[in-house]
Design a protein around this motif. Structure first.
Motif, mmCIF file in Angstrom:
data_model
loop_
_atom_site.group_PDB
_atom_site.id
_atom_site.type_symbol
_atom_site.label_atom_id
_atom_site.label_comp_id
_atom_site.label_asym_id
_atom_site.label_seq_id
_atom_site.Cartn_x
_atom_site.Cartn_y
_atom_site.Cartn_z
ATOM 1 N N SER A 1 81.507 5.109 -48.548
ATOM 2 C CA SER A 1 81.639 4.746 -47.134
ATOM 3 C C SER A 1 81.749 5.953 -46.234
ATOM 4 O O SER A 1 81.249 5.946 -45.098
ATOM 5 C CB SER A 1 82.883 3.870 -46.930
ATOM 6 O OG SER A 1 82.797 2.668 -47.651
ATOM 7 N N ASP A 2 82.424 6.987 -46.708
ATOM 8 C CA ASP A 2 82.787 8.109 -45.852
ATOM 9 C C ASP A 2 81.682 9.152 -45.746
ATOM 10 O O ASP A 2 80.782 9.230 -46.584
ATOM 11 C CB ASP A 2 84.064 8.768 -46.379
ATOM 12 C CG ASP A 2 85.264 7.844 -46.302
ATOM 13 O OD1 ASP A 2 85.507 7.290 -45.221
ATOM 14 O OD2 ASP A 2 85.944 7.665 -47.339
ATOM 15 N N ALA A 3 81.813 9.990 -44.725
ATOM 16 C CA ALA A 3 80.824 11.033 -44.480
ATOM 17 C C ALA A 3 80.938 12.178 -45.476
ATOM 18 O O ALA A 3 80.023 12.996 -45.590
ATOM 19 C CB ALA A 3 80.970 11.563 -43.056
ATOM 20 N N VAL A 4 82.059 12.242 -46.199
ATOM 21 C CA VAL A 4 82.238 13.238 -47.252
ATOM 22 C C VAL A 4 82.979 12.566 -48.409
ATOM 23 O O VAL A 4 83.883 11.765 -48.195
ATOM 24 C CB VAL A 4 83.020 14.463 -46.729
ATOM 25 C CG1 VAL A 4 84.398 14.076 -46.238
ATOM 26 C CG2 VAL A 4 83.124 15.545 -47.790
ATOM 27 N N ALA B 1 90.269 7.048 -38.250
ATOM 28 C CA ALA B 1 88.821 7.160 -38.412
ATOM 29 C C ALA B 1 88.359 6.818 -39.816
ATOM 30 O O ALA B 1 87.493 7.488 -40.373
ATOM 31 C CB ALA B 1 88.359 8.564 -38.014
ATOM 32 N N GLY B 2 88.945 5.784 -40.392
ATOM 33 C CA GLY B 2 88.431 5.275 -41.652
ATOM 34 C C GLY B 2 87.043 4.692 -41.454
ATOM 35 O O GLY B 2 86.728 4.156 -40.383
ATOM 36 N N ALA B 3 86.202 4.785 -42.485
ATOM 37 C CA ALA B 3 84.816 4.327 -42.352
ATOM 38 C C ALA B 3 84.736 2.839 -42.033
ATOM 39 O O ALA B 3 83.919 2.419 -41.205
ATOM 40 C CB ALA B 3 84.045 4.640 -43.628
ATOM 41 N N SER B 4 85.575 2.039 -42.666
ATOM 42 C CA SER B 4 85.522 0.591 -42.421
ATOM 43 C C SER B 4 85.984 0.243 -41.011
ATOM 44 O O SER B 4 85.423 -0.650 -40.369
ATOM 45 C CB SER B 4 86.379 -0.146 -43.452
ATOM 46 O OG SER B 4 85.792 -0.064 -44.734
ATOM 47 N N ALA B 5 87.010 0.940 -40.527
ATOM 48 C CA ALA B 5 87.473 0.696 -39.158
ATOM 49 C C ALA B 5 86.371 1.028 -38.160
ATOM 50 O O ALA B 5 86.108 0.251 -37.223
ATOM 51 C CB ALA B 5 88.721 1.528 -38.869
ATOM 52 N N ILE B 6 85.707 2.155 -38.354
ATOM 53 C CA ILE B 6 84.617 2.542 -37.451
ATOM 54 C C ILE B 6 83.493 1.514 -37.500
ATOM 55 O O ILE B 6 82.934 1.133 -36.465
ATOM 56 C CB ILE B 6 84.094 3.944 -37.807
ATOM 57 C CG1 ILE B 6 85.155 5.005 -37.482
ATOM 58 C CG2 ILE B 6 82.796 4.253 -37.070
ATOM 59 C CD1 ILE B 6 84.815 6.392 -37.974
ATOM 60 N N ALA B 7 83.164 1.032 -38.702
ATOM 61 C CA ALA B 7 82.083 0.055 -38.836
ATOM 62 C C ALA B 7 82.429 -1.246 -38.116
ATOM 63 O O ALA B 7 81.577 -1.839 -37.449
ATOM 64 C CB ALA B 7 81.801 -0.209 -40.318
ATOM 65 N N GLN C 1 88.238 11.661 -42.875
ATOM 66 C CA GLN C 1 88.327 11.010 -41.561
ATOM 67 C C GLN C 1 87.807 11.917 -40.448
ATOM 68 O O GLN C 1 87.211 11.437 -39.479
ATOM 69 C CB GLN C 1 89.760 10.570 -41.281
ATOM 70 C CG GLN C 1 90.206 9.374 -42.100
ATOM 71 C CD GLN C 1 91.291 8.573 -41.418
ATOM 72 O OE1 GLN C 1 91.630 8.781 -40.257
ATOM 73 N NE2 GLN C 1 91.847 7.627 -42.142
ATOM 74 N N CYS C 2 88.029 13.216 -40.591
ATOM 75 C CA CYS C 2 87.490 14.144 -39.587
ATOM 76 C C CYS C 2 85.965 14.127 -39.619
ATOM 77 O O CYS C 2 85.305 14.139 -38.579
ATOM 78 C CB CYS C 2 88.013 15.553 -39.841
ATOM 79 S SG CYS C 2 89.796 15.725 -39.538
ATOM 80 N N ALA D 1 80.685 9.689 -36.019
ATOM 81 C CA ALA D 1 80.759 8.586 -35.053
ATOM 82 C C ALA D 1 80.631 9.088 -33.617
ATOM 83 O O ALA D 1 79.991 8.445 -32.773
ATOM 84 C CB ALA D 1 82.073 7.838 -35.229
ATOM 85 N N LYS D 2 81.199 10.243 -33.340
ATOM 86 C CA LYS D 2 81.147 10.793 -31.985
ATOM 87 C C LYS D 2 79.715 11.060 -31.540
ATOM 88 O O LYS D 2 79.397 10.961 -30.344
ATOM 89 C CB LYS D 2 81.971 12.085 -31.922
ATOM 90 C CG LYS D 2 82.049 12.695 -30.536
ATOM 91 C CD LYS D 2 82.828 14.003 -30.539
ATOM 92 C CE LYS D 2 82.837 14.636 -29.158
ATOM 93 N NZ LYS D 2 83.557 15.935 -29.164
ATOM 94 N N GLU D 3 78.840 11.380 -32.501
ATOM 95 C CA GLU D 3 77.444 11.657 -32.172
ATOM 96 C C GLU D 3 76.763 10.470 -31.499
ATOM 97 O O GLU D 3 75.783 10.637 -30.777
ATOM 98 C CB GLU D 3 76.680 12.051 -33.439
ATOM 99 C CG GLU D 3 77.121 13.382 -34.038
ATOM 100 C CD GLU D 3 76.459 13.655 -35.379
ATOM 101 O OE1 GLU D 3 75.597 12.843 -35.805
ATOM 102 O OE2 GLU D 3 76.807 14.664 -36.012
#
Length: 350
Positions: free
Chosen positions: A117-120, A252-258, A280-281, A287-289
């Motif tokens: 899920s996460d970016a890293v 900034a968890g991936a599921s929360a953002i989704a 999360q960073c 997400a900011k992009e």
């Protein structure tokens, strides 16, 4: 009968997307039997039971002094479970609970499909990725892997984006005449966000109403306040709370953002630093992009968060623009895409 084993836990952020994938997969293959393995956290099992799923709770270890012995015990139990269920494949959502199960499955030549899920990636997923037959990603990345990943996006739990604003207002008792700030720190809560709300409740209520999900065992504002509603956690009703919200303050968890993306909720993200390779960073930066959210570091909350929330809450045009951009962070068919990847590893008659 063909069966598939889902494994993940340690947070609802691992479990809720797996449930979404399971629902999509059983629609494609109605005769498929699915079984879930989760951590020993009460919240993990409770969430799955509310979804009508009776899981196996595995006492898998995090890194600690007793890790080798505890891992061996979890590995032996995983072997027994796999030998009993004979799954055609394993779907891993990652986290420490997935490691002994996937290690056992690898030794038994059972295909593993990993979703990151996460970016890293954290340590567990980096190891599981070495054994995986297929890898699905929530965010595109540049990591080198032995196989080409599928960029599927992050699935959200079914129905989470079809809430009713009127029902959300009824549940909370809020009027809907002012901006509504949704505060959530993920399934485990965020004490830093909770403390900020407790400290600045009067200043916040001067310009918005608040829906505050504190996390199990954590507290919000104790005194009853007009315009303030709090609960530890929301399950089925979360969709209505999303529908009622104007903007969000979140980790900034991936599921929360989704889920925030699926509901088009403009957000201010306060990533938790130091957790699992600072994932999360990385999530927040990705997400900011989109232009749908802003980032404030925890160290800067006292100085910048209150004026940022005030300016956003009172700028309806900016909120509308950000809400539209926020929706680009979700993949409506992510669960179906992942289900189709899993389906390749099932028996032909399934």
């Amino acid at each position: 009968m063909t069966s598939l084993l889902f494994v993940g836990g340690g947070s609802i952020g691992h479990i809720a997307p797996a449930v979404a994938v399971a629902r999509a997969l059983t629609k494609l293959h109605p005769s498929l039997t699915v079984h879930f393995v989760c951590s020993m956290r009460e919240e993990d099992e409770a969430f799955l039971l509310k979804e009508g799923i009776h899981p196996t709770c595995l006492d898998a270890p995090r890194l600690s002094f007793g890790f080798p012995w505890k891992f061996y015990r979890a590995y032996r139990r995983s072997l027994t479970l796999l030998d009993t269920l004979h799954p055609k494949a394993i779907f891993s959502k990652g986290g420490y609970v997935s490691l002994p199960v996937c290690f056992a499955a690898h030794g038994m030549s059972i295909p593993i499909i990993l979703h990151e899920s996460d970016a890293v990636s954290g340590y567990a997923n980096r190891l599981v990725a070495r054994w995986a037959a297929d890898i699905c990603l929530g965010f595109p990345d540049s990591a080198k892997r032995k196989i080409q990943p599928h960029i599927t996006g992050n699935p959200v739990r079914p129905g989470v984006d079809v809430g009713n604003r009127t029902e959300g207002l009824r549940l909370t008792g809020l009027s809907g005449n002012r901006p509504i700030l949704l505060v959530m720190g993920g399934s485990q809560g965020a004490e830093a966000l909770n403390a900020f709300i407790r400290t600045h409740i009067d200043e916040l209520l001067a310009f918005c109403d608040i829906i505050h999900l504190t996390g199990p065992g954590k507290t919000g504002v104790q005194e009853r306040r007009t315009g303030y509603w709090t609960r530890a956690f929301a399950h089925e009703e979360i969709r209505h709370l999303y529908a009622a919200s104007t903007l969000a303050l979140s980790r900034a968890g991936a599921s929360a953002i989704a889920e925030l993306g699926a509901n088009g909720i403009p957000s201010v993200l306060v990533p938790l630093r130091g957790a699992a390779h600072d994932h999360q960073c990385a999530n927040a930066s990705k997400a900011k992009e989109s232009g749908g959210c802003m980032i404030i570091q925890q160290r800067d909350m006292e100085r910048t968060l209150l004026p940022k929330l005030r300016s956003l809450a009172l700028d309806s045009a900016l909120l509308q623009t950000m809400g539209t951009k926020m929706r680009t962070l979700t993949s409506p068919d992510a669960a179906l895409q992942i289900a189709k990847v899993i389906a390749r590893h099932l028996a032909p008659d399934e």
